[in-house]
Design a protein around this motif. Structure first.
Motif, PDB file in Angstrom:
ATOM      1  N   ASN A 226       1.793  78.953 -84.722  1.00 61.52           N
ATOM      2  CA  ASN A 226       1.680  77.796 -83.832  1.00 61.52           C
ATOM      3  C   ASN A 226       0.719  76.750 -84.399  1.00 61.52           C
ATOM      4  OD1 ASN A 226       3.493  78.839 -82.007  1.00 61.52           O
ATOM      5  ND2 ASN A 226       1.937  79.712 -80.660  1.00 61.52           N
ATOM      6  N   HIS A 227      -0.420  77.209 -84.933  1.00 61.92           N
ATOM      7  CA  HIS A 227      -1.394  76.276 -85.490  1.00 61.92           C
ATOM      8  C   HIS A 227      -0.853  75.595 -86.737  1.00 61.92           C
ATOM      9  CE1 HIS A 227      -5.200  78.094 -83.409  1.00 61.92           C
ATOM     10  NE2 HIS A 227      -4.413  77.425 -82.590  1.00 61.92           N
ATOM     11  N   ALA A 228      -0.135  76.345 -87.570  1.00 64.71           N
ATOM     12  CA  ALA A 228       0.428  75.759 -88.789  1.00 64.71           C
ATOM     13  C   ALA A 228       1.471  74.706 -88.456  1.00 64.71           C
ATOM     14  CB  ALA A 228       1.035  76.853 -89.661  1.00 64.71           C
ATOM     15  N   VAL A 229       2.335  75.023 -87.490  1.00 61.80           N
ATOM     16  CA  VAL A 229       3.359  74.063 -87.061  1.00 61.80           C
ATOM     17  C   VAL A 229       2.702  72.846 -86.440  1.00 61.80           C
ATOM     18  CG1 VAL A 229       5.273  73.685 -85.461  1.00 61.80           C
ATOM     19  CG2 VAL A 229       5.159  75.808 -86.778  1.00 61.80           C
ATOM     20  N   SER A 230       1.658  73.076 -85.640  1.00 61.53           N
ATOM     21  CA  SER A 230       0.953  71.970 -84.999  1.00 61.53           C
ATOM     22  C   SER A 230       0.369  71.020 -86.033  1.00 61.53           C
ATOM     23  CB  SER A 230      -0.160  72.509 -84.096  1.00 61.53           C
ATOM     24  OG  SER A 230      -0.828  71.463 -83.437  1.00 61.53           O
ATOM     25  N   GLY A 231      -0.092  71.551 -87.149  1.00 60.97           N
ATOM     26  CA  GLY A 231      -0.674  70.713 -88.181  1.00 60.97           C
ATOM     27  C   GLY A 231       0.320  69.806 -88.871  1.00 60.97           C
ATOM     28  N   LEU A 232       1.617  70.140 -88.802  1.00 61.48           N
ATOM     29  CA  LEU A 232       2.640  69.318 -89.447  1.00 61.48           C
ATOM     30  C   LEU A 232       2.782  67.942 -88.811  1.00 61.48           C
ATOM     31  CD1 LEU A 232       5.550  71.888 -89.988  1.00 61.48           C
ATOM     32  CD2 LEU A 232       3.978  70.990 -91.711  1.00 61.48           C
ATOM     33  N   LYS A 233       2.448  67.845 -87.522  1.00 58.24           N
ATOM     34  CA  LYS A 233       2.707  66.594 -86.803  1.00 58.24           C
ATOM     35  C   LYS A 233       1.979  65.402 -87.413  1.00 58.24           C
ATOM     36  CE  LYS A 233      -0.693  67.790 -83.214  1.00 58.24           C
ATOM     37  NZ  LYS A 233      -0.554  69.181 -82.802  1.00 58.24           N
ATOM     38  N   PHE A 234       0.827  65.650 -88.047  1.00 59.17           N
ATOM     39  CA  PHE A 234       0.062  64.538 -88.602  1.00 59.17           C
ATOM     40  C   PHE A 234       0.742  63.936 -89.820  1.00 59.17           C
ATOM     41  CE2 PHE A 234      -2.920  67.341 -86.397  1.00 59.17           C
ATOM     42  CZ  PHE A 234      -3.472  66.448 -85.495  1.00 59.17           C
ATOM     43  N   ARG A 235       1.521  64.747 -90.523  1.00 61.56           N
ATOM     44  CA  ARG A 235       2.295  64.217 -91.634  1.00 61.56           C
ATOM     45  C   ARG A 235       3.572  63.549 -91.153  1.00 61.56           C
ATOM     46  NH1 ARG A 235       2.895  69.040 -95.925  1.00 61.56           N
ATOM     47  NH2 ARG A 235       4.196  67.444 -96.916  1.00 61.56           N
ATOM     48  N   ILE A 236       4.215  64.160 -90.179  1.00 60.62           N
ATOM     49  CA  ILE A 236       5.505  63.650 -89.703  1.00 60.62           C
ATOM     50  C   ILE A 236       5.347  62.362 -88.898  1.00 60.62           C
ATOM     51  CG2 ILE A 236       7.444  64.181 -88.170  1.00 60.62           C
ATOM     52  CD1 ILE A 236       7.192  67.099 -89.072  1.00 60.62           C
TER      53      ILE A 236
END
Length: 431
Positions: A226-236
């Motif tokens: 969940n934390h890893a996926v959450s971190g993707l939003k800043f790039r996307i």
């Protein structure tokens, strides 16, 4: 007729002897002078590098040795001078670069002032108010023409809700988009991180966008925590902002009870919900630190504020906003064990100090009763007769691990009117 004076044999001999003596003296003087000059100028009068050729008979061995030693000394001095010269050139280069950057920053600051408008004199006491609303960027559709075309049909007044999801959160996602549709919101979008969730959204007529293949993102999207996926939003999210859209970023463990767009101020770069649970923790307070060993100065005043929740925030397409996304994404790439919410807050709040340039972004904290976290709901609101009748805009189940069960209970309580739906849950988690 006059006759010349004639010299006798004796006079002629004496004259010839004198001439010979002078010639011999001149030759001796020339040889001596030549030896001296050969010693003083081993490479000749007119050349500092080309060697001068002399007969071995005119040089003394000691002279040759001394000249060689002097030459070696000169070579050593030249080599040292060359190294020093290179060091000085490097220092000059660095100083020139620092000067250029300093001038660039000064010019950038002046341009920012000019962009905000004309310079003015300060008004009278109590009438001065600074600006916090930064101008938006010029939309650049070239960064992603396909997404630009897609957003034209989804966004309303260049605003939309965006969530990232993979198959692991399918059940929570269903409650999420059902609650959004229930309150009449249509400008929302799911960024699918795998094919199964994309197909699921399409089968439910949910606006979904599947990114172009990117293994660096796709591998995390398919199997990340969940934390890893959450971190993707800043790039996307960066592409959305570059395209000129205002984004209300949302995790999927959120139940929508009203339209959040009706409650936004839109005056800051970032407008975020808080993890705070009362006025002090949500909006800040003076926290006094006690250190008895300091005697008279034992009490130190500090400012405390509970962090923003990086799972629900409204972000405008401004330069500081895009810089924030870049900073967080870069740090998460360098520090893979970091928590994205901690990094998000550090980059947003830490001030400039030696060795660190802080982010110059405007911030606003959302009303914690309107944009409610699950600690506020389960620890306070459900137990208060007056507050329990109040309908929040959204409720984020961020404080509890049994998200799905609590999301269903929230729907039962606020949508279906079941007054007992929240009673069975403890204030916190079971572990």
């Amino acid at each position: 007729m006059m006759g010349g004076r004639r010299e006798g044999p004796l006079m002629r001999n004496a004259s010839q002897s004198a001439v010979k003596s002078r010639i011999l003296m001149a030759i001796a003087t020339g040889i001596s002078l030549g030896c001296v000059l050969a010693f003083l100028y081993p490479h000749g009068f007119f050349s500092s590098s080309a060697p001068t050729f002399h007969s071995r008979r005119t040089q003394v061995p000691s002279t040759k040795c001394e000249s060689s030693e002097k030459l070696n000394e000169l070579k050593t001095e030249y080599a040292a001078a060359s190294i020093r010269n290179a060091e000085l050139r490097q220092q000059v280069k660095k100083l020139t670069e620092k000067l250029r950057l300093s001038e660039q920053e000064k010019d950038h600051a002046q341009k920012q002032v000019e962009a905000l408008g004309e310079q003015h004199k300060a008004g009278s006491f109590g009438t001065v108010k600074g600006l916090i609303t930064n101008p938006t960027v010029i939309p650049d559709e070239s960064v992603n023409p396909r997404l630009a075309k897609f957003l034209e049909n989804v966004a309303v007044q260049r605003e939309l809700i965006v969530a990232l999801a993979n198959w692991n959160v399918k059940d929570s996602l269903e409650i999420w988009f059902t609650s959004i549709e229930r309150v009449g919101i249509h400008n929302y979008l799911v960024v699918a991180l795998d094919d199964k969730i994309a197909e699921f959204c399409e089968s439910n007529d949910v606006p979904v966008y599947k990114r172009d293949p990117d293994e660096g993102i796709d591998s995390i999207g398919r199997a990340g925590t969940n934390h890893a996926v959450s971190g993707l939003k800043f790039r996307i999210l960066r592409e959305f902002l570059q395209l000129g859209y205002n984004v209300l970023l949302s995790d999927v463990d959120i139940v929508y009870l009203q339209n959040p767009f009706n409650y936004l101020y839109r005056d800051s770069d970032v407008e975020s919900m808080t993890d705070g649970h009362n006025n002090m923790t949500a909006y800040g307070f003076d926290d006094v630190f006690d250190e008895p060993t300091m005697g008279w100065a034992r009490y130190a005043h500090t400012i405390r504020l509970w962090v923003y929740n990086s799972g629900f925030f409204y972000i405008r397409p401004t330069i500081p906003s895009i810089e924030l996304l870049d900073r967080v994404a870069s740090r998460l790439a360098r520090e893979p064990k970091s928590w994205d919410q901690a990094v998000f807050n550090e980059e947003l709040f830490f001030p400039s100090h030696p060795g660190f340039e802080g982010l110059h972004a405007a911030r606003r904290t959302m009303d914690f009763y309107l944009f409610m976290n699950s600690k506020v709901l389960f620890k306070t609101v459900r137990k208060d007769a007056r507050l329990s009748k109040f309908k929040p805009v959204i409720i984020h189940v961020n404080y509890h691990p049994n998200k799905l069960e609590r999301m269903k209970a929230i729907v039962e309580y606020y949508v279906n009117g079941n007054q007992d739906a929240l009673k069975a849950f403890p204030d916190g988690s079971d572990w």
